[in-house]
Design an enzyme around this catalytic site. Structure first.
Site, short mmCIF file in Angstrom:
data_model
loop_
_atom_site.label_atom_id
_atom_site.label_comp_id
_atom_site.label_asym_id
_atom_site.label_seq_id
_atom_site.Cartn_x
_atom_site.Cartn_y
_atom_site.Cartn_z
N CYS A 339 4.62 -20.12 116.95
CA CYS A 339 5.02 -19.23 118.04
C CYS A 339 4.88 -17.74 117.73
O CYS A 339 4.34 -17.00 118.56
CB CYS A 339 6.40 -19.56 118.58
SG CYS A 339 7.51 -20.39 117.47
N ARG A 368 5.96 -27.30 106.24
CA ARG A 368 7.40 -27.09 106.08
C ARG A 368 7.84 -27.87 104.85
O ARG A 368 7.45 -29.02 104.67
CB ARG A 368 8.18 -27.62 107.29
CG ARG A 368 7.88 -26.83 108.54
CD ARG A 368 8.62 -27.39 109.74
NE ARG A 368 8.18 -26.68 110.94
CZ ARG A 368 8.54 -26.99 112.17
NH1 ARG A 368 9.37 -28.00 112.37
NH2 ARG A 368 8.08 -26.31 113.20
N GLN A 386 0.65 -29.68 114.97
CA GLN A 386 1.32 -29.83 116.26
C GLN A 386 0.32 -29.66 117.40
O GLN A 386 -0.62 -28.88 117.28
CB GLN A 386 2.38 -28.74 116.44
CG GLN A 386 3.49 -28.78 115.42
CD GLN A 386 4.44 -27.61 115.59
OE1 GLN A 386 4.01 -26.49 115.81
NE2 GLN A 386 5.73 -27.87 115.49
N ASP A 388 0.69 -27.84 119.89
CA ASP A 388 1.65 -26.82 120.28
C ASP A 388 1.11 -25.97 121.43
O ASP A 388 -0.10 -25.82 121.57
CB ASP A 388 1.89 -25.91 119.05
CG ASP A 388 3.18 -25.15 119.14
OD1 ASP A 388 3.97 -25.43 120.05
OD2 ASP A 388 3.40 -24.27 118.28
N HIS A 390 2.56 -22.39 123.95
CA HIS A 390 3.63 -21.52 124.44
C HIS A 390 3.24 -21.01 125.81
O HIS A 390 2.15 -20.50 125.99
CB HIS A 390 3.87 -20.38 123.45
CG HIS A 390 4.37 -20.89 122.15
ND1 HIS A 390 3.53 -21.17 121.10
CD2 HIS A 390 5.60 -21.27 121.75
CE1 HIS A 390 4.24 -21.67 120.10
NE2 HIS A 390 5.49 -21.75 120.46
N LYS A 470 16.77 -27.09 124.43
CA LYS A 470 15.51 -27.83 124.47
C LYS A 470 15.66 -29.22 125.06
O LYS A 470 16.74 -29.81 125.04
CB LYS A 470 14.92 -27.94 123.07
CG LYS A 470 15.76 -28.71 122.07
CD LYS A 470 15.10 -28.68 120.68
CE LYS A 470 15.93 -29.45 119.67
NZ LYS A 470 15.40 -29.38 118.32
N HIS A 516 8.37 -23.11 124.66
CA HIS A 516 7.69 -23.79 123.55
C HIS A 516 7.56 -25.24 123.98
O HIS A 516 8.56 -25.83 124.39
CB HIS A 516 8.53 -23.77 122.28
CG HIS A 516 8.98 -22.40 121.84
ND1 HIS A 516 8.59 -21.87 120.63
CD2 HIS A 516 9.79 -21.49 122.42
CE1 HIS A 516 9.17 -20.67 120.49
NE2 HIS A 516 9.89 -20.41 121.57
#
Length: 654
Positions: A339, A368, A386, A388, A390, A470, A516
């Site tokens: 992000c 991570r 991911q 992912d 945004h 979330k 997100h």
RNA sequence: GCCGACAUAGCUCAGCGGUAGAGCAACUGAUUCGUAAUCAGUAGGUCCUCGGUUCAAAUCCGAGUGUCGGCACCA
């Protein structure tokens, strides 16, 4: 004179208080014998508890769904009594029924091991055979504390002290043994039966807090009868067979090794599966109005400090630096998420309200440092990618974007064969960024969006991200474990911290909201679940090897090669088996490898330019001309989104 | 990270103080065969790593690493 209404609507009157057992007996001796508990105005009660007011009731017997919970809870009590009989000094804590069974947490001088099970199980059978009734005792806070203090049960004392004022405190006695318990329970330990089994031991923190003492937990499973128990144990074995780690190895999809803990080595077949899924997602995102970007792996800590991740997640980040004197003070972090980088792209130019919503996607490779105990096959890893994105939007657009997202996610899950998933709504955690006003706003917006999208969720209090509430979209693996895959998070905080701005219609500079969102979550986890979902027997479009061309005689080799080339040029993943093994052996091998289609080529097929297609697990074959076989399989191997697209009429450009 | 268990051939496992074994897979040869195992032979192991005990350790002890099951964690 309570009037008792039975489920069939009939009403019975009794002189004074009446118990569930008496009601059951009044209905019939069969029911009296089968009764385990009674539902009183929607609440589950012991059979022995007097009912003093008018009530609608339902007698619970072994056949009812509630029976399992009672049996399991009873069984937990028996386990606790057995453990205390065998291991003096063991303190009891809590022992609830759970899905498929029960557990009980003990504090003892040493952890229990599976070697203790035979003795404990034998003692449990003894207690069950004794058949002492479960007796409900209403007591006072003072007496309950005194009782457990006298027994040296300090965990129970703590539990009682923490019960809210005014709460009725009840004990349950079975023979000589007493436990603090809300109930209800069955009539006696005998009602448990013999369909139970201790399964495993585990450490568990007192009250689920890692700062507390570690207790020794014993898990058991319990069922109505031995048949159900056997069926459950069989189900576990089946689940083990479809474990993604096993299938991944057997099908040669990937491996893991010590030199790269928590990172996947994708092998050619696994990578083909990965790329198939990735290509599918890329098309879906593009069609849904996303733009795709790619951002750096190594990013200066300054950015993570600005975003707030440094403060909260520093310990879970991989750091990198170089030896160079001039550079040695610069600390880079392997990005743990995408992000902040996406905001950097957003911030490179002046954005207008007309640009919003801006949906920025990345197949973002993240690292991570997950705690060692969290790692699990390819489902929980330290290096993952991911799907992912945004969405930069205005507050007014949140609801609409949520609806669009949920539609996209549902459609994607459906295409991968997941008809059902559950949704959790996680609200503000204790440690968080942003004011309460901002959280009110974010939670309110997300709730409203859920209502609009028709999403039914369960509440997950305090489990939100530090920057916003979330939604979690949860899929279930082969052995019933839940995995969060999709997510949608509303974030008013990060745009503020990283100073994202757009120019509104009135010319004012405003903060965009960031949503997100991910659908698969991580490719690694999703592929793990996908492998288990299909037990390796993928539909044709996903199968890493789609067709094996197997010959019967070597005279057919040339034609078989031509067949394989024909399939390959139609885009199918094909392998030719021209070995001198018998056709039975070739079919067996391809079947064990979960190849969905086997094309058998003998003299007949070579002479007539045909192929004999056999489906995985099928017993029949279809003989088709080569061209037709290629066309049919190519059509079947078309990913669902492209097939849907082909079926839709092309919109006229107007 | 915490508690527990486990780590032997590519896979599944046996061996548990006297110096490593089976089945399947692999490889070689023979076999050319019609829908889930053709036959024969060959090769394959720092018994996770390091240290200790012992005349002798895959086996016993300690530490480490990894995996598995939970717990905690999950931006």
């Amino acid at each position: 004179m309570p009037a008792i209404t039975l489920p069939d609507g009939s009403e019975r009157r009794f002189d004074g208080a009446v118990t569930g057992a008496e009601i059951a007996a009044a209905v019939g001796p069969g029911l009296a014998k089968a009764a385990l508990a009674i539902e009183v105005d929607g609440e589950l009660w012991d059979l022995s508890r007097p009912i003093t007011k008018d009530a609608r009731v339902r007698i619970i017997t072994r056949k009812d769904p509630e029976a399992l919970e009672l049996i399991r809870h009873d069984c937990a009590h028996v386990l606790a009594e057995a453990v205390q009989a065998l291991f003096p000094g063991a303190q009891v804590t809590i022992g609830p029924p759970i899905e498929n069974g029960f557990y009980y947490d003990f504090a003892y001088e040493r952890p229990f091991t599976p070697e203790d099970f035979p003795a404990i199980e034998a003692k449990m059978r003894e207690i069950i055979a004794r058949g002492a009734p479960f007796e409900r005792i209403v007591t006072t806070r003072h007496d309950a504390i005194a009782l457990f203090e006298s027994k040296g049960e300090k965990y129970k004392v703590e539990l009682i002290q923490d019960l809210p004022q005014g709460e009725t405190i009840t004990l349950y006695r079975q023979g000589e043994w007493v436990d603090l318990c809300r109930g209800p329970h069955g009539p006696s330990t005998a009602a448990i039966g013999d369909a139970f089994k201790l399964m495993k031991v585990a450490g568990a923190y007192w009250r689920g807090d890692h700062r507390n003492a570690m207790l020794s937990r014993i898990y058991g499973t319990a069922w109505r009868d031995r048949k159900e128990l056997e069926a459950y144990l069989h189900r576990l074995e089946e689940a083990e067979r479809r474990d993604h780690r096993r299938i991944g190895r057997e099908m040669g999809l990937f491996h893991l090794q010590e030199e790269a803990v928590g990172s996947v080595f994708w092998h050619p077949k696994g990578w083909r599966l990965y790329r198939t899924v990735e290509a599918y997602m890329r098309r879906r995102l593009e069609a849904a109005g996303y733009v795709e970007v790619r951002t750096p792996q190594l990013v200066d800590r300054r950015l993570w400090e600005a975003s707030g991740h440094w403060e909260k997640f520093r310990e879970n980040m991989f750091l990198a630096s170089v030896e160079d004197e001039a550079e040695k003070n610069r600390i880079l972090a392997l990005k743990p998420m995408n992000c902040p980088c996406h905001v950097q792209i957003f911030n490179t130019t002046v954005r207008s309200y007309r640009d919003l919503p801006l949906r920025m996607a990345e197949f973002g490779s993240c690292h991570r440092y997950e705690p060692s105990g969290a790692l699990h096959g390819i489902m929980r890893v330290r290096a993952f990618t991911q799907d992912d994105a945004h969405i930069f939007c205005t507050e007014e657009q949140i609801a609409d974007e949520t609806v669009r997202f949920v539609e996209l996610l549902s459609s994607v899950y459906r295409d991968f064969g997941f008809e059902t998933f559950s949704v959790k709504f996680s609200d503000r955690p204790a440690k968080r960024a942003g004011s309460d006003a901002v959280w009110d706003q974010a939670e309110g917006a997300l709730k409203e969006a859920c209502a609009k999208a028709g999403v039914a969720y369960t509440l997950n209090p305090g489990e939100g991200a530090f920057y916003g509430p979330k939604l979690e979209f949860v899929l279930r693996d082969a052995i019933g474990r839940d995995w969060q895959c999709g997510t949608l998070q509303v974030d008013f905080v990060l745009p503020e911290r990283l100073d994202a701005v757009y120019v509104a219609a009135d010319g004012a500079r405003r903060r965009p909201v960031m949503l997100h969102r991910a659908i698969l979550g991580s490719f690694e986890r999703f592929l793990g679940i996908l492998i288990e979902q299909y037990a390796g027997r993928f539909p044709l479009w996903l199968a890493p090897t789609q067709v094996v061309v197997a010959t019967i005689v070597s005279d057919a080799d040339d034609y078989a090669r031509a067949v394989a080339r024909a399939f390959a040029s139609a885009g199918l993943a094909v392998e030719a088996d021209l070995s001198n093994a018998k056709i039975q052996a070739k079919i067996r091998e391809a079947s064990l490898a979960h190849v969905p289609v086997i094309a058998v080529i003998g003299r007949k097929e070579a002479e007539t330019r045909t192929v004999a297609l056999r489906r995985l697990g099928g017993e029949t074959q279809t003989i088709l001309p080569l061209d037709e076989a290629v066309a049919r399989l190519a059509a079947e191997a078309t990913p669902p989104d492209l097939r849907a697209r082909a079926a839709e009429p092309v919109e006229a450009a107007a």
